[in-house]
Design a protein around this motif. Structure first.
Motif, PDB file in Angstrom:
ATOM      1  N   GLN A 161       0.831  -1.204   0.000  1.00  0.00           N
ATOM      2  CA  GLN A 161       0.000   0.000   0.000  1.00  0.00           C
ATOM      3  C   GLN A 161       0.866   1.255   0.000  1.00  0.00           C
ATOM      4  N   ILE A 162       1.921   1.254   0.792  1.00  0.00           N
ATOM      5  CA  ILE A 162       2.808   2.428   0.852  1.00  0.00           C
ATOM      6  C   ILE A 162       3.515   2.633  -0.475  1.00  0.00           C
ATOM      7  N   VAL A 163       4.069   1.569  -1.034  1.00  0.00           N
ATOM      8  CA  VAL A 163       4.770   1.677  -2.320  1.00  0.00           C
ATOM      9  C   VAL A 163       3.789   2.072  -3.422  1.00  0.00           C
ATOM     10  N   GLY A 164       2.606   1.461  -3.404  1.00  0.00           N
ATOM     11  CA  GLY A 164       1.602   1.793  -4.411  1.00  0.00           C
ATOM     12  C   GLY A 164       1.196   3.243  -4.370  1.00  0.00           C
ATOM     13  N   ARG A 165       1.053   3.759  -3.172  1.00  0.00           N
ATOM     14  CA  ARG A 165       0.678   5.167  -3.023  1.00  0.00           C
ATOM     15  C   ARG A 165       1.780   6.071  -3.566  1.00  0.00           C
ATOM     16  N   GLU A 166       3.036   5.697  -3.347  1.00  0.00           N
ATOM     17  CA  GLU A 166       4.162   6.516  -3.814  1.00  0.00           C
ATOM     18  C   GLU A 166       4.300   6.511  -5.334  1.00  0.00           C
ATOM     19  N   ILE A 167       3.930   5.425  -5.977  1.00  0.00           N
ATOM     20  CA  ILE A 167       4.075   5.358  -7.446  1.00  0.00           C
ATOM     21  C   ILE A 167       2.758   5.627  -8.170  1.00  0.00           C
ATOM     22  N   GLY A 168       1.727   5.991  -7.415  1.00  0.00           N
ATOM     23  CA  GLY A 168       0.475   6.414  -8.021  1.00  0.00           C
ATOM     24  C   GLY A 168      -0.538   5.319  -8.306  1.00  0.00           C
ATOM     25  N   LEU A 169      -0.336   4.133  -7.742  1.00  0.00           N
ATOM     26  CA  LEU A 169      -1.318   3.062  -7.929  1.00  0.00           C
ATOM     27  C   LEU A 169      -2.426   3.205  -6.886  1.00  0.00           C
ATOM     28  N   PRO A 170      -3.660   2.928  -7.288  1.00  0.00           N
ATOM     29  CA  PRO A 170      -4.746   3.042  -6.311  1.00  0.00           C
ATOM     30  C   PRO A 170      -4.615   1.969  -5.225  1.00  0.00           C
ATOM     31  N   ALA A 171      -4.944   2.355  -4.014  1.00  0.00           N
ATOM     32  CA  ALA A 171      -4.856   1.438  -2.869  1.00  0.00           C
ATOM     33  C   ALA A 171      -6.269   1.029  -2.466  1.00  0.00           C
ATOM     34  N   SER A 172      -6.825   0.090  -3.217  1.00  0.00           N
ATOM     35  CA  SER A 172      -8.208  -0.324  -2.973  1.00  0.00           C
ATOM     36  C   SER A 172      -8.275  -1.470  -1.976  1.00  0.00           C
ATOM     37  N   SER A 173      -8.907  -1.223  -0.868  1.00  0.00           N
ATOM     38  CA  SER A 173      -9.239  -2.238   0.140  1.00  0.00           C
ATOM     39  C   SER A 173      -8.047  -2.910   0.814  1.00  0.00           C
ATOM     40  N   TYR A 174      -6.860  -2.351   0.721  1.00  0.00           N
ATOM     41  CA  TYR A 174      -5.715  -2.939   1.422  1.00  0.00           C
ATOM     42  C   TYR A 174      -5.959  -2.959   2.923  1.00  0.00           C
ATOM     43  N   ASP A 175      -6.538  -1.871   3.429  1.00  0.00           N
ATOM     44  CA  ASP A 175      -6.796  -1.812   4.865  1.00  0.00           C
ATOM     45  C   ASP A 175      -7.853  -2.831   5.284  1.00  0.00           C
ATOM     46  N   ASP A 176      -8.819  -3.129   4.407  1.00  0.00           N
ATOM     47  CA  ASP A 176      -9.799  -4.181   4.719  1.00  0.00           C
ATOM     48  C   ASP A 176      -9.109  -5.534   4.866  1.00  0.00           C
ATOM     49  N   PHE A 177      -8.240  -5.845   3.914  1.00  0.00           N
ATOM     50  CA  PHE A 177      -7.552  -7.133   3.958  1.00  0.00           C
ATOM     51  C   PHE A 177      -6.565  -7.211   5.120  1.00  0.00           C
ATOM     52  N   ALA A 178      -5.950  -6.090   5.462  1.00  0.00           N
ATOM     53  CA  ALA A 178      -5.069  -6.064   6.631  1.00  0.00           C
ATOM     54  C   ALA A 178      -5.881  -6.288   7.907  1.00  0.00           C
ATOM     55  N   GLY A 179      -7.079  -5.713   7.960  1.00  0.00           N
ATOM     56  CA  GLY A 179      -7.961  -5.923   9.118  1.00  0.00           C
ATOM     57  C   GLY A 179      -8.405  -7.373   9.226  1.00  0.00           C
ATOM     58  N   PHE A 180      -8.735  -7.992   8.085  1.00  0.00           N
ATOM     59  CA  PHE A 180      -9.097  -9.410   8.090  1.00  0.00           C
ATOM     60  C   PHE A 180      -7.917 -10.260   8.567  1.00  0.00           C
ATOM     61  N   SER A 181      -6.726  -9.888   8.112  1.00  0.00           N
ATOM     62  CA  SER A 181      -5.522 -10.622   8.522  1.00  0.00           C
ATOM     63  C   SER A 181      -5.235 -10.428  10.005  1.00  0.00           C
ATOM     64  N   LEU A 182      -5.503  -9.237  10.519  1.00  0.00           N
ATOM     65  CA  LEU A 182      -5.307  -8.973  11.948  1.00  0.00           C
ATOM     66  C   LEU A 182      -6.234  -9.848  12.794  1.00  0.00           C
ATOM     67  N   ALA A 183      -7.485  -9.964  12.383  1.00  0.00           N
ATOM     68  CA  ALA A 183      -8.415 -10.830  13.111  1.00  0.00           C
ATOM     69  C   ALA A 183      -7.942 -12.282  13.048  1.00  0.00           C
ATOM     70  N   ALA A 184      -7.505 -12.724  11.874  1.00  0.00           N
ATOM     71  CA  ALA A 184      -7.051 -14.107  11.723  1.00  0.00           C
ATOM     72  C   ALA A 184      -5.818 -14.377  12.577  1.00  0.00           C
ATOM     73  N   THR A 185      -4.850 -13.476  12.544  1.00  0.00           N
ATOM     74  CA  THR A 185      -3.625 -13.715  13.327  1.00  0.00           C
ATOM     75  C   THR A 185      -3.911 -13.667  14.823  1.00  0.00           C
ATOM     76  N   SER A 186      -4.829 -12.816  15.235  1.00  0.00           N
ATOM     77  CA  SER A 186      -5.157 -12.726  16.661  1.00  0.00           C
ATOM     78  C   SER A 186      -5.811 -14.008  17.167  1.00  0.00           C
ATOM     79  N   PHE A 187      -6.799 -14.501  16.445  1.00  0.00           N
ATOM     80  CA  PHE A 187      -7.539 -15.673  16.919  1.00  0.00           C
ATOM     81  C   PHE A 187      -6.791 -16.977  16.671  1.00  0.00           C
ATOM     82  N   LEU A 188      -6.094 -17.085  15.540  1.00  0.00           N
ATOM     83  CA  LEU A 188      -5.362 -18.327  15.262  1.00  0.00           C
ATOM     84  C   LEU A 188      -4.158 -18.493  16.188  1.00  0.00           C
ATOM     85  N   GLY A 189      -3.659 -17.410  16.743  1.00  0.00           N
ATOM     86  CA  GLY A 189      -2.520 -17.488  17.649  1.00  0.00           C
ATOM     87  C   GLY A 189      -2.884 -17.801  19.091  1.00  0.00           C
ATOM     88  N   LEU A 190      -4.159 -17.820  19.421  1.00  0.00           N
ATOM     89  CA  LEU A 190      -4.576 -18.014  20.807  1.00  0.00           C
ATOM     90  C   LEU A 190      -4.143 -19.350  21.398  1.00  0.00           C
TER      91      LEU A 190
END
Length: 176
Positions: free
Chosen positions: A30-59
């Motif tokens: 997302q950071i690199v894409g923003r710097e080179i002008g690529l749209p950052a569509s839903s990266y934060d959604d997928f990062a949030g999904f990954s955060l939930a997965a890593t939190s619960f799968l690590g329990l």
């Protein structure tokens, strides 16, 4: 059976690690894409999904490694039969509560699948996919707690006590 359970806990921990790395990769892209002008569509959604997965799968992995916060103030002052009884009550109540949480998380995931519920982001993701990480992680944690409850009932050492005994003692702290 013991080997299969240990493999289940290890696999859950490795999946949690995978999703943690996925968060870092998504953030970097997302950071690199923003710097080179690529749209950052839903990266934060997928990062949030990954955060939930890593939190619960690590329990389960962290529970077995004695890395969860445990309130042992009372247990450290009690010995013998009363300590064993408190440990059994704690494990039984934890198994019940986490089991109920896992049951309802699985029910929610199944309902999301049945009604074809999707996320509200730019990329419509079927919600059962990210919810599966939570349901799976809670189910594996419930199994891990039940595993330790059975060990405690049989008079064996629990996984977290075994992990605590294997850990080297902390270095002494000197105050000035």
């Amino acid at each position: 059976m013991r080997r299969a359970l240990d493999l289940l806990y290890l696999g859950s921990g490795l999946l949690a690690g995978f999703f943690l790395v996925a968060i870092a990769v998504l953030t970097a892209v997302q950071i690199v894409g923003r710097e080179i002008g690529l749209p950052a569509s839903s990266y934060d959604d997928f990062a949030g999904f990954s955060l939930a997965a890593t939190s619960f799968l690590g329990l389960a992995w962290t529970f077995r490694a004695n890395e969860h916060i445990r309130m042992t103030l009372l247990l450290h002052h009690v010995r013998g039969g009363p300590r064993r009884a408190l440990e059994l009550v704690s494990l039984a109540s934890a198994a019940f509560m986490v089991g109920m949480f896992a049951w309802y998380a699985c029910a929610m995931t199944l309902t999301s699948y049945q009604i074809n519920d999707v996320s509200q982001g730019l990329v419509a993701v079927p919600l059962w996919i990210p919810q599966s990480g939570m349901a799976l992680g809670l189910t594996i944690l419930a199994i891990a707690i039940a595993d330790d409850l059975v060990a405690a009932l049989r008079g064996r050492t629990t996984s977290y006590d075994h992990a605590a005994a294997a850990r080297p003692p902390a270095a002494p702290r000197f105050e000035r």
